[in-house]
Design an enzyme around this catalytic site. Structure first.
Site, short mmCIF file in Angstrom:
data_model
loop_
_atom_site.label_atom_id
_atom_site.label_comp_id
_atom_site.label_asym_id
_atom_site.label_seq_id
_atom_site.Cartn_x
_atom_site.Cartn_y
_atom_site.Cartn_z
N GLU A 21 14.77 -46.04 9.41
CA GLU A 21 13.89 -46.35 8.27
C GLU A 21 14.69 -46.66 7.02
OE1 GLU A 21 10.91 -43.22 8.03
OE2 GLU A 21 9.72 -44.24 9.55
N GLU A 52 8.59 -45.15 16.91
CA GLU A 52 7.87 -44.00 16.37
C GLU A 52 6.42 -44.39 16.14
OE1 GLU A 52 9.36 -41.96 12.87
OE2 GLU A 52 11.42 -42.28 13.51
P1 P53 Z 1 6.98 -36.50 8.73
C1 P53 Z 1 7.61 -41.60 5.38
C2 P53 Z 1 6.79 -42.63 5.83
C3 P53 Z 1 6.82 -43.03 7.15
C4 P53 Z 1 7.68 -42.41 8.04
O1 P53 Z 1 7.22 -38.03 9.14
C5 P53 Z 1 8.52 -41.41 7.59
C6 P53 Z 1 8.50 -40.98 6.27
C7 P53 Z 1 9.39 -39.91 5.77
O2 P53 Z 1 8.85 -38.67 6.01
O3 P53 Z 1 9.43 -40.80 8.39
C8 P53 Z 1 9.50 -41.02 9.78
O4 P53 Z 1 7.87 -35.73 9.62
C9 P53 Z 1 10.86 -40.53 10.21
C10 P53 Z 1 10.85 -39.24 10.97
C11 P53 Z 1 9.68 -38.40 10.50
C12 P53 Z 1 8.41 -39.15 10.87
O5 P53 Z 1 8.39 -40.44 10.31
O6 P53 Z 1 7.36 -36.42 7.32
O7 P53 Z 1 11.64 -41.50 10.88
O8 P53 Z 1 12.10 -38.61 10.82
O9 P53 Z 1 9.67 -37.12 10.99
C13 P53 Z 1 7.15 -38.43 10.46
O10 P53 Z 1 5.55 -36.25 8.98
#
Ligand code: P53
Length: 478
Positions: free
Chosen positions: A180, A375
């Protein structure tokens, strides 16, 4: 098109995704050094995590032990195999390999850990899909060089990439450079610059300029790594990793539409550089107009051209909406508005399955490259019943709705999609809040936000549902 009965292409990589610091734990074991994730405390929905100066014994750091995957990975990978995974995306903790980042020699016991982990995956025919830098870097590089504000960090990263490419060249085919990388578009938010780039801005610094400089160094480091990786093994597929949040105009008012377009350009120029090998002109004009005077050399630009990525890896959770602000510059921290047509999750993330089909087509039209959804998922509070069941029908519904749109993009629109690895296939520490209670997994981990709990693993309802999806290669999704 009748979707039911139609399967995804043969060899489609169904699986799950995690990141080293969010599940491994063992933060000081096997010679591992301190990483940026190790100095972040726990937060909550509206409480930002604190970044402490080293470790403060009075604080709680959820990543230190996480879910103890460091010791329990054979049990966890066995569960992934039971679900039918073909791929498992994780990252290599940079600090297991180079504890300080600028060490002369890599740390053998760290290298050995990933050898064993990848062997365990391969034993079940699960392909490891590896991110080199996922929201962490050696904390020593932050203290000594200011993180990615320093050009020197390019060399440290490239050395790290070269060591792991060589070591795992017969075990890993799919790689990604920076997780990201475009999240730092939101450079005014409390941690985007720290998590992406190990940068804690000083009070008199211009965050936007810092972001562009750090991102440039990262893009050069990524391109150098792509080039070296291909020299080490021609079969490597090395991708970028972009947080894809489509940005819609609130209305059809031309100014709203134009502003949404610029917002997309501002959030996704990173992918332009990764995939096209050069900067878009509007951005070069912006640098000039802002008098940023960035350190961008001719040699850098040559690397960017020579190190284009093989595929677009991306995360997809939600979409954004904007409306005309009277100026063309998009400021992610202030310019987003609520979309009246979609509902948000408990953490305010706007859930939008159709946006995934839009995103796949958008990337396809723009780059004509294979794509990999690395993801996707719903962060939610789960309840475990007295007989250890977790009825997470909201997660099943979220995934089903997203896979349906993905299926349309592949089968109807002709998008070349390599695989789908939903986020946090096993519950882990949330990146934004540090919470365990924001769960994504299909495997429940008995652990509370304060780190207490048995750490036992339980299959959720979504586990059996996803197992069935994989078994039929998606043909049952309609
Ligand atoms: P968490 C922001 C927006 C979209 C994805 O996020 C993001 C974030 C930052 O938090 O992160 C990604 O755990 C990231 C993972 C993360 C996952 O999305 O904050 O690549 O490391 O855990 C979900 O709910």
């Amino acid at each position: 098109m009748n979707l039911k009965g139609q399967a995804f292409p043969d060899g489609f990589l169904w699986g799950g995704a995690v990141a080293a610091h969010q599940l491994e734990g063992g933060f000081d074991q096997g010679g591992k050094g301190l990483s940026t994730a190790d100095v972040m405390t726990i937060g909550a929905n509206d409480i930002p995590r604190k970044v402490t100066d080293g470790i403060d014994p009075n604080e709680f750091y959820p990543n230190h032990n996480a879910i103890d995957f460091y010791h329990r990975y054979p049990e966890d990978i066995k569960l992934f195999a039971e679900m039918g995974f073909k791929a498992f995306r994780t990252s290599i903790a940079w600090t297991r390999i180079f504890p300080n980042g600028d060490d002369e020699q890599p740390n053998e016991s760290g290298l050995k850990f990933y050898d064993d982990l990848f062997d365990e995956c391969l034993k079940y025919n699960i392909q490891p899909v590896i991110t080199l830098s996922h929201f962490e870097m050696p904390y020593h590089l932050v203290q000594k060089y200011g993180g990615w504000r320093s050009r020197k960090v390019i060399d440290f990263f490239v050395k790290f990439a070269t060591v792991v490419f060589k070591r795992y060249q017969h075990k890993v085919k799919y790689w990604m450079t920076f997780n990201e990388i475009n999240n730092q578009t939101d450079f005014e938010s409390s941690h985007a610059l720290f998590t992406d780039s190990g940068i804690l801005p000083k009070s008199n610094e211009e965050n936007e300029k810092l972001m562009y400089q750090a991102a440039h160094y990262e893009l050069v480091a990524s391109a150098m790594a792509v080039k070296i990786g291909h020299e080490i093994n021609h079969d490597f597929q090395i991708g970028c990793m972009i947080a894809m949040t489509p940005i819609y105009p609130l209305t059809s008012k031309p100014e709203d539409v134009l502003f949404a377009q610029r917002a997309m350009q501002t959030r996704f120029w990173f992918a332009d550089v990764h995939a096209n090998g050069f900067y878009p002109q509007w951005l070069l004009n912006h640098f000039k107009e802002q008098k940023f005077n960035l350190d961008i050399t001719e040699t850098d630009l040559r690397y960017l051209r020579e190190g284009k990525v093989d595929y677009i890896g991306f995360s997809y959770y939600m979409s954004f909406t904007v409306k005309d602000t009277g100026k063309l510059e998009y400021n992610e921290s202030y310019d987003r508005v609520k979309n009246p047509y979609v509902k948000a999750s408990e953490w305010g993330w706007q859930v939008d399955p159709v946006g995934l089909r839009y995103a796949l087509n958008w990337f396809n039209d723009r780059y004509h490259l294979p794509q990999f959804i690395v993801e996707n998922g719903l962060g939610a509070i789960d309840k475990k019943t007295v007989d250890n069941q977790i009825h997470d029908e909201y997660r099943i519904s979220y995934m089903n709705n997203h896979i349906r749109e993905m299926k349309k993009a592949v089968l109807e629109d002709g998008v070349n999609l390599i695989g789908y690895t939903p986020w946090g296939c096993i519950d882990l520490v949330a990146a934004s809040t540090g919470q365990m209670s924001k769960r994504y997994g299909m495997i429940y981990v008995d652990e509370n936000d304060d780190g207490t709990g048995s750490l036992n693993r339980y299959r959720k309802d979504s586990f059996y549902w996803f197992q069935d999806v994989i078994k039929h290669n998606g043909s049952e999704i309609e």
